[in-house]
Enzyme design. Structure first.
Site, PDB file in Angstrom:
ATOM      1  N   HIS A  96      41.653  32.465  35.228  1.00  0.00           N
ATOM      2  CA  HIS A  96      41.490  32.060  36.716  1.00  0.00           C
ATOM      3  C   HIS A  96      41.350  33.704  37.454  1.00  0.00           C
ATOM      4  O   HIS A  96      41.727  34.548  36.832  1.00  0.00           O
ATOM      5  CB  HIS A  96      42.527  31.315  37.274  1.00  0.00           C
ATOM      6  CG  HIS A  96      43.911  32.072  37.306  1.00  0.00           C
ATOM      7  ND1 HIS A  96      44.688  31.636  35.802  1.00  0.00           N
ATOM      8  CD2 HIS A  96      44.601  32.778  37.720  1.00  0.00           C
ATOM      9  CE1 HIS A  96      45.741  32.599  35.803  1.00  0.00           C
ATOM     10  NE2 HIS A  96      45.810  33.026  37.269  1.00  0.00           N
ATOM     11  N   LEU A  97      40.887  33.378  38.700  1.00  0.00           N
ATOM     12  CA  LEU A  97      40.775  34.653  39.517  1.00  0.00           C
ATOM     13  C   LEU A  97      42.071  34.466  40.413  1.00  0.00           C
ATOM     14  O   LEU A  97      41.864  33.215  41.313  1.00  0.00           O
ATOM     15  CB  LEU A  97      39.486  34.772  40.207  1.00  0.00           C
ATOM     16  CG  LEU A  97      39.357  35.807  41.301  1.00  0.00           C
ATOM     17  CD1 LEU A  97      39.709  37.037  41.084  1.00  0.00           C
ATOM     18  CD2 LEU A  97      38.161  35.597  42.158  1.00  0.00           C
ATOM     19  N   SER A  98      42.951  35.184  40.499  1.00  0.00           N
ATOM     20  CA  SER A  98      44.195  34.998  41.380  1.00  0.00           C
ATOM     21  C   SER A  98      43.875  35.194  42.741  1.00  0.00           C
ATOM     22  O   SER A  98      43.417  36.295  43.161  1.00  0.00           O
ATOM     23  CB  SER A  98      45.281  35.768  40.800  1.00  0.00           C
ATOM     24  OG  SER A  98      45.902  35.406  39.683  1.00  0.00           O
ATOM     25  N   TYR A 105      49.320  41.061  47.143  1.00  0.00           N
ATOM     26  CA  TYR A 105      48.832  42.360  47.262  1.00  0.00           C
ATOM     27  C   TYR A 105      48.307  43.103  48.222  1.00  0.00           C
ATOM     28  O   TYR A 105      47.195  42.561  48.618  1.00  0.00           O
ATOM     29  CB  TYR A 105      48.665  43.135  45.852  1.00  0.00           C
ATOM     30  CG  TYR A 105      49.518  42.789  44.686  1.00  0.00           C
ATOM     31  CD1 TYR A 105      50.634  43.225  44.447  1.00  0.00           C
ATOM     32  CD2 TYR A 105      49.119  41.557  43.952  1.00  0.00           C
ATOM     33  CE1 TYR A 105      51.518  42.683  43.239  1.00  0.00           C
ATOM     34  CE2 TYR A 105      49.860  41.024  42.663  1.00  0.00           C
ATOM     35  CZ  TYR A 105      50.807  41.869  42.628  1.00  0.00           C
ATOM     36  OH  TYR A 105      51.667  41.323  41.579  1.00  0.00           O
ATOM     37  N   PRO A 143      44.477  44.285  46.875  1.00  0.00           N
ATOM     38  CA  PRO A 143      44.576  43.645  45.622  1.00  0.00           C
ATOM     39  C   PRO A 143      43.133  43.923  44.776  1.00  0.00           C
ATOM     40  O   PRO A 143      42.121  44.331  45.442  1.00  0.00           O
ATOM     41  CB  PRO A 143      44.212  42.118  46.005  1.00  0.00           C
ATOM     42  CG  PRO A 143      43.723  41.986  47.527  1.00  0.00           C
ATOM     43  CD  PRO A 143      44.179  43.324  48.031  1.00  0.00           C
ATOM     44  N   SER A 144      43.477  44.361  43.494  1.00  0.00           N
ATOM     45  CA  SER A 144      42.215  44.184  42.503  1.00  0.00           C
ATOM     46  C   SER A 144      41.861  43.090  41.841  1.00  0.00           C
ATOM     47  O   SER A 144      42.773  42.559  41.020  1.00  0.00           O
ATOM     48  CB  SER A 144      42.741  45.407  41.412  1.00  0.00           C
ATOM     49  OG  SER A 144      41.735  45.558  40.651  1.00  0.00           O
ATOM     50  N   PHE A 145      40.873  42.367  42.402  1.00  0.00           N
ATOM     51  CA  PHE A 145      40.363  41.221  41.763  1.00  0.00           C
ATOM     52  C   PHE A 145      40.184  41.101  40.391  1.00  0.00           C
ATOM     53  O   PHE A 145      39.309  41.927  40.071  1.00  0.00           O
ATOM     54  CB  PHE A 145      39.432  40.581  42.633  1.00  0.00           C
ATOM     55  CG  PHE A 145      40.026  40.240  44.334  1.00  0.00           C
ATOM     56  CD1 PHE A 145      40.625  39.261  44.390  1.00  0.00           C
ATOM     57  CD2 PHE A 145      39.581  41.017  45.385  1.00  0.00           C
ATOM     58  CE1 PHE A 145      41.287  38.749  45.793  1.00  0.00           C
ATOM     59  CE2 PHE A 145      40.085  40.923  46.248  1.00  0.00           C
ATOM     60  CZ  PHE A 145      40.954  39.914  46.614  1.00  0.00           C
ATOM     61  N   HIS A 146      40.548  40.297  39.597  1.00  0.00           N
ATOM     62  CA  HIS A 146      40.185  40.327  38.301  1.00  0.00           C
ATOM     63  C   HIS A 146      40.575  38.824  37.425  1.00  0.00           C
ATOM     64  O   HIS A 146      41.210  38.063  38.313  1.00  0.00           O
ATOM     65  CB  HIS A 146      41.076  41.385  37.614  1.00  0.00           C
ATOM     66  CG  HIS A 146      42.657  40.946  37.604  1.00  0.00           C
ATOM     67  ND1 HIS A 146      43.237  41.569  38.646  1.00  0.00           N
ATOM     68  CD2 HIS A 146      43.563  40.402  36.816  1.00  0.00           C
ATOM     69  CE1 HIS A 146      44.668  40.915  38.583  1.00  0.00           C
ATOM     70  NE2 HIS A 146      44.687  40.565  37.329  1.00  0.00           N
ATOM     71  N   ILE A 147      40.147  38.788  36.448  1.00  0.00           N
ATOM     72  CA  ILE A 147      40.475  37.533  35.479  1.00  0.00           C
ATOM     73  C   ILE A 147      41.095  37.866  34.324  1.00  0.00           C
ATOM     74  O   ILE A 147      40.316  39.067  33.631  1.00  0.00           O
ATOM     75  CB  ILE A 147      39.247  36.992  35.183  1.00  0.00           C
ATOM     76  CG1 ILE A 147      38.305  36.139  36.139  1.00  0.00           C
ATOM     77  CG2 ILE A 147      39.416  35.683  34.020  1.00  0.00           C
ATOM     78  CD1 ILE A 147      36.841  35.662  36.127  1.00  0.00           C
ATOM     79  N   SER A 148      42.417  37.847  33.956  1.00  0.00           N
ATOM     80  CA  SER A 148      42.965  38.107  32.860  1.00  0.00           C
ATOM     81  C   SER A 148      42.627  37.219  31.593  1.00  0.00           C
ATOM     82  O   SER A 148      42.376  36.062  31.778  1.00  0.00           O
ATOM     83  CB  SER A 148      44.568  38.162  33.020  1.00  0.00           C
ATOM     84  OG  SER A 148      45.027  39.073  33.996  1.00  0.00           O
TER      85      SER A 148
END
Length: 275
Positions: free
Chosen positions: A123-125, A205, A208-213
């Site tokens: 997911h993208l938080s 944040y 934010p640094s948007f990412h998918i873990s």
């Protein structure tokens, strides 16, 4: 004529000694008889009796539950579990196809001997994970749904590999960075922040640094990963995206609010945010 009948407190009622139940108790169980007699005296004097332990245990729902990391593959909770609190998070679900699953597997193998494991829920938080009371769930999700209906759908692009740790530095995450046209992702997080603020929940944040873990490992292992390994990871991503350009993009039509084991869709507006 006086129509009121007066009842005596002593003369017209059986005294304790004349009560058959009282006499029977005295004969059958002298110990219980003694306890009941003492409690009777305390009640008549207005003294508050202590609750039995068996009653006290009926109201233990507010106590913390002991966390056992072994049950969660060694992971430690970001906050203590308290019965009645529900872990809640807002994000955008990402459903990888077979080619992306293969790419993720290659990336994790590249990090060996570090024991990175694949994420089960991609997911993208759009928020932090917060704890809320059960009776907040419905009003909070209703408010989120109203806010997201005013925001446009969009299309996100996956670009690079990046490593993150959680705030407590108990886990490291291998992630794929994500971007979208304009500031639409920031609009999503702002909507969540405003809804959370009404319940005094922490905001996301600031920058934010948007990412998918896509994978995780226990502890902060970033210092153990060389620049050479990071470059190799990025090459794997670039080569996959060049061969399959459609892997780079994914549509965002709704967000999801997860609270405990429940999911609440947050549909976005039909007009897009591409301008």
């Amino acid at each position: 004529m006086n129509c009121l009948v007066q009842y005596s407190d002593s003369e017209d009622e059986l005294s304790d000694k004349e009560d058959p139940d009282y006499i029977g108790m005295k004969r059958k169980n002298p110990t219980n008889f003694k306890v009941c007699t003492e409690n009777n005296k305390k009640l008549r004097s207005g003294e508050i009796l202590p609750l039995p332990d068996s009653i006290k245990t009926l109201f233990s729902s507010g106590k913390n539950r002991e966390d056992n990391p072994e049950v969660h593959e060694g992971r430690i909770r970001s906050f203590e579990h308290l019965e009645g609190n529900w872990a809640t998070h807002v994000g955008v679900s990402y459903d990888p196809d077979e080619r992306m699953i293969e790419l993720i597997d290659e990336l994790l193998k590249c990090l060996r001997p570090l024991e990175f494991k694949p994420m089960k829920d991609l997911h993208l938080s759009l928020s932090r994970t917060v704890a809320i009371r059960h009776h907040w769930i419905q009003p909070l999700t209703d408010r989120l749904q109203r806010r997201f209906k005013l925001l446009p759908k969009t299309c996100c692009e996956i670009s690079s590999v990046k490593l993150y740790t959680n705030d407590e530095k108990t886990r490291t995450f291998l992630s794929l960075t994500v971007s979208a046209p304009g500031d639409i992702l920031q609009q999503y997080t702002k909507a969540v922040d405003e809804c959370f603020e009404e319940y005094k929940l922490p905001k996301y944040y600031e920058n934010p640094s948007f990412h998918i873990s896509i994978g995780w490992c226990l502890k902060d292992v970033i210092p153990q990963i060389s620049e050479e390994t990071l470059n190799k990871l990025q090459d794997l991503v670039d080569n996959a995206m060049e061969e399959y350009p459609e892997l780079r993009l994914f549509a965002v039509e709704e967000a999801i609010c997860k609270s405990g084991n429940k999911q609440f869709p947050l549909p976005l507006s039909d007009f897009t945010g591409d301008g």
